[in-house]
Scaffold this active site. Structure first.
Site, PDB file in Angstrom:
ATOM      1  N   ASN A  30      -4.958   0.225  14.583  1.00 34.97           N
ATOM      2  CA  ASN A  30      -3.601   0.488  13.991  1.00 34.97           C
ATOM      3  C   ASN A  30      -3.748   0.713  12.121  1.00 34.97           C
ATOM      4  OD1 ASN A  30      -3.743  -2.015  12.169  1.00 34.97           O
ATOM      5  ND2 ASN A  30      -4.162  -3.077  14.196  1.00 34.97           N
ATOM      6  N   ARG A  31      -2.494   0.647  11.867  1.00 33.65           N
ATOM      7  CA  ARG A  31      -2.341   1.411  10.396  1.00 33.65           C
ATOM      8  C   ARG A  31      -2.617   0.377   9.221  1.00 33.65           C
ATOM      9  NH1 ARG A  31      -1.150   6.597  10.532  1.00 33.65           N
ATOM     10  NH2 ARG A  31       0.017   7.461  12.366  1.00 33.65           N
TER      11      ARG A  31
END
Ligand code: C5P
Length: 227
Positions: A30-31
């Protein structure tokens, strides 16, 4: 003068995103940049705490001065590390973006490209580490969670936050409004800090260090109250 309000306090903080392995070279991720967790660690150390920072994948961030860093990859590794550190911590903060799911199977070797269609990726649920830490809570330990929420027509960001605080059973929950370029990968954060007793402290738009200060002020205020 710098307030050494966390002198003698051991805090455990998780930061960054987990990476859920598919094979030796691939993962689902994920970011999350880890910036909020690192800001929490920096401010806690400045206030005199002994800080253990358990970090998943992050942007290229310097380790804050005086902080013990433990690196982890997957949610299951982060879970093990947090349980170990929390057993000796006075305050636990879960700022990591833990993957909700992980691939069921971890291939022993790199998944090959063939002329056939690829196999689908089957996922299974990861444990809710925050809820587990609440169940394993030591006497007097303060546990803080984070929630990134979007509102909708029927329920506001704040209402979702209140429900999550109750569900997770933590003492404090930072609720961030997300979407429209807010929170993830950003320098700034804003939202509310909710307490189990019903306090709702608005957190003005500001830096992640400013948000961290609001969190540590609230933790210090709680610890000062007779429980
Ligand atoms: O349920 P949700 O993912 O929105 O909850 C966010 C909070 O729970 C964060 O503090 C996050 O670090 C924690 N969390 C966790 N384990 C998971 C998922 C989230 O500890 N599997």
């Amino acid at each position: 003068a710098l307030q050494r309000t966390l002198e003698g306090v051991h805090v455990a903080i998780s930061a960054g995103g987990t990476r859920e392995p598919l094979d030796p070279v691939r993962f689902l991720g994920n970011r999350s940049s880890g910036k909020q967790g690192y800001a929490l660690a920096r401010v806690a150390a400045q206030r005199g705490a002994r800080v253990t920072l358990v970090a998943g994948n992050t942007a290229d961030l310097p380790t804050p001065a005086g902080v013990d860093l433990v690196r982890v990859g997957s949610a299951l590794e982060l879970r093990d590390a947090m349980h170990k550190v929390a057993a000796d911590a006075d305050v636990v903060v879960m700022a990591a973006a833990v993957a909700d799911f992980r691939p069921v199977a971890l291939a022993g070797h790199k998944i090959k490209k063939t002329s056939a269609d690829p196999d689908p990726i089957t996922l299974t649920k990861n444990p809710d580490i925050l809820a587990e830490l609440v169940s394993a809570r030591r006497e007097g330990q303060v546990i803080v969670g984070f929630a990134a929420e979007t509102g909708d027509e029927t329920t506001s960001v704040l209402d979702y936050g209140r429900a999550k605080l109750r569900r997770k059973g933590c003492d404090l929950l930072v609720v961030n409004a997300v979407g429209d370029g807010k929170a993830f990968e950003q320098e700034d954060n804003a939202g509310w800090l909710l307490s189990a007793e019903g306090a709702e402290i608005p957190i003005p738009h500001g830096s992640k260090v400013q948000l961290a200060s609001v969190v540590w002020d609230a933790v210090t205020a709680r610890s000062a109250e007779p429980q």
